[in-house]
Design an enzyme around this catalytic site. Sequence first.
Site, short mmCIF file in Angstrom:
data_model
loop_
_atom_site.label_atom_id
_atom_site.label_comp_id
_atom_site.label_asym_id
_atom_site.label_seq_id
_atom_site.Cartn_x
_atom_site.Cartn_y
_atom_site.Cartn_z
N CYS A 35 0.83 -1.21 0.00
CA CYS A 35 0.00 0.00 0.00
C CYS A 35 0.87 1.25 0.00
O CYS A 35 1.36 1.69 1.04
CB CYS A 35 -0.91 -0.01 1.22
SG CYS A 35 -1.91 1.48 1.34
N CYS A 51 -0.42 4.13 2.09
CA CYS A 51 -0.25 3.95 3.54
C CYS A 51 1.20 4.22 3.96
O CYS A 51 1.46 4.85 4.98
CB CYS A 51 -0.56 2.52 3.97
SG CYS A 51 -2.07 1.86 3.31
N ASP A 52 2.14 3.70 3.18
CA ASP A 52 3.53 3.65 3.64
C ASP A 52 4.49 4.53 2.85
O ASP A 52 5.66 4.65 3.23
CB ASP A 52 4.03 2.19 3.57
CG ASP A 52 3.19 1.28 4.45
OD1 ASP A 52 2.73 1.74 5.50
OD2 ASP A 52 2.98 0.11 4.07
#
Length: 313
Positions: A135, A138-139
Site C-alpha cells: 500500500c 499507507c507507507d
Amino acid sequence: METAKCLIIGSGPAGYTAAIYASRANLAPILYEGTQPGGQLTITTEIENFPGYPDGIDGFEMMDQLRRQAKRFGTDIRQGMITSIDLSKRPFIATIDDGAAIIAADSVIIATGASARYLGLDDETRFRGRGVSACATCDGFFYRGKTVAVVGGGDTACEEATYLSNLAAKVYMIVRKDHLRASKVMQERVFGTPNIEVLFNTNTVGLFGTDGVEGAHLVRHKGTPQEEPLDIAIDGFFLAIGHKPNTEFLNGQVELDNAGYIVTRDGSQATSVDGVFAAGDVADPVYRQAITAAGMGCKAALDVEKFLLANGH
Ligand code: NDP
C-alpha cells in the site's frame, strides 16, 4: 440468539450500497465492517472515475459518505469480523470474532472484497513492515527522498508508482512482461514521469538487506537465452500485482471459480446457496471498479428483497 433479516458482510462500496438499498426496503440490515472499514478505497489516492465527482474525491471521504448514507436509513453498522458461517442451516448462523457474538440471518450478502497478493517469496515475509508493503498511500511517506520499486504492470501499479514518484527520489517499476496492462491514461502518466524507470521482462527472485530492505535480486528475460541477473538498490518494495478474493471464512460452502471468486448466477448476485448473495470484488474477476461494486451491492439488496418475499419472511 440475535436475528437479522439481512446480514451484510463487508464495508466497501458493495457492502454500503447493499446496506442503503436494504435499509430503505425496511430490511433492517446488520452490516459487519471487517478489519478495514471502508475497504480498499480508503487506502487509495483520489478517485477520479466515479460518476458524480467531476473534481475527484478522496477514497476515505467517499467511503465515509456511503457509510453515513447507509446509517441515515437505519443500517446497524458494527465493527467485527464474521469468522465463520454455517450456510447449511436456515436461518444461516454467523459467528462474529470467533464467538464474541452469533447472529441467525435469513439472508446474507457477502461483500468482503479482496486482499493484496504477494509474490510468495520468503523475503517478503522476512521484510514485511520493514521495507515491504502492498500500500503506497499507507507507507509511501516513509520513503521520502529514497529509492523504491513497485511490482506489477496494471492500473494499481501505475497509480502507486505515480504516487510514490512525488515522494521518492526514484521509482522502479518491475514488470514481468514487455508491456503494461494498465489503461493508456495511466501508462502515459508513468512514461511522462522522469523519476520512474520501467524494467520490462523482469522478475523479482529475492530481496536483500540487514535490518530492512536494501535491494532486490532481479532476473531479466527469465527462462530465455538472454536471461541475466540484475540487482537494484532500493529502500522500499511495493507489491501491486492484484488481489485475492476474501472467501476463507466461507470454508468452501459457496461455489468459487478457479481463481477463487464467488460464482454468481443468472445475471443476478445469487450464489450457489439460496439466500446467499455476493457483490463487489469478491465476486468480480473482471471489472473490479468502485462503481461496478456499488452496482452489484444494489443488485444484491434487490435480490435479497425478492428472496425474502418469495420465502415468506
Ligand atoms: P491487474 O490484475 O490489472 O494487474 C496485475 C499486474 O500484476 C499485471 O501487470 C500482472 O502482470 C502483474 N502480476 C500478477 N502476478 C504477478 C507475479 N506473480 N509477478 C509479477 N507480476 C505479476 O490488477 P490491478 O490491481 O492493477 O487492477 C485491478 C483492477 O482494478 C483492474 O480492473 C484495474 O483497471 C482496476 N483499477 C483501476 C484504477 C483506476 O482506474 N483508477 C486504479 C487501480 C485499479 P501481467 O500483465 O503479466 O499478467
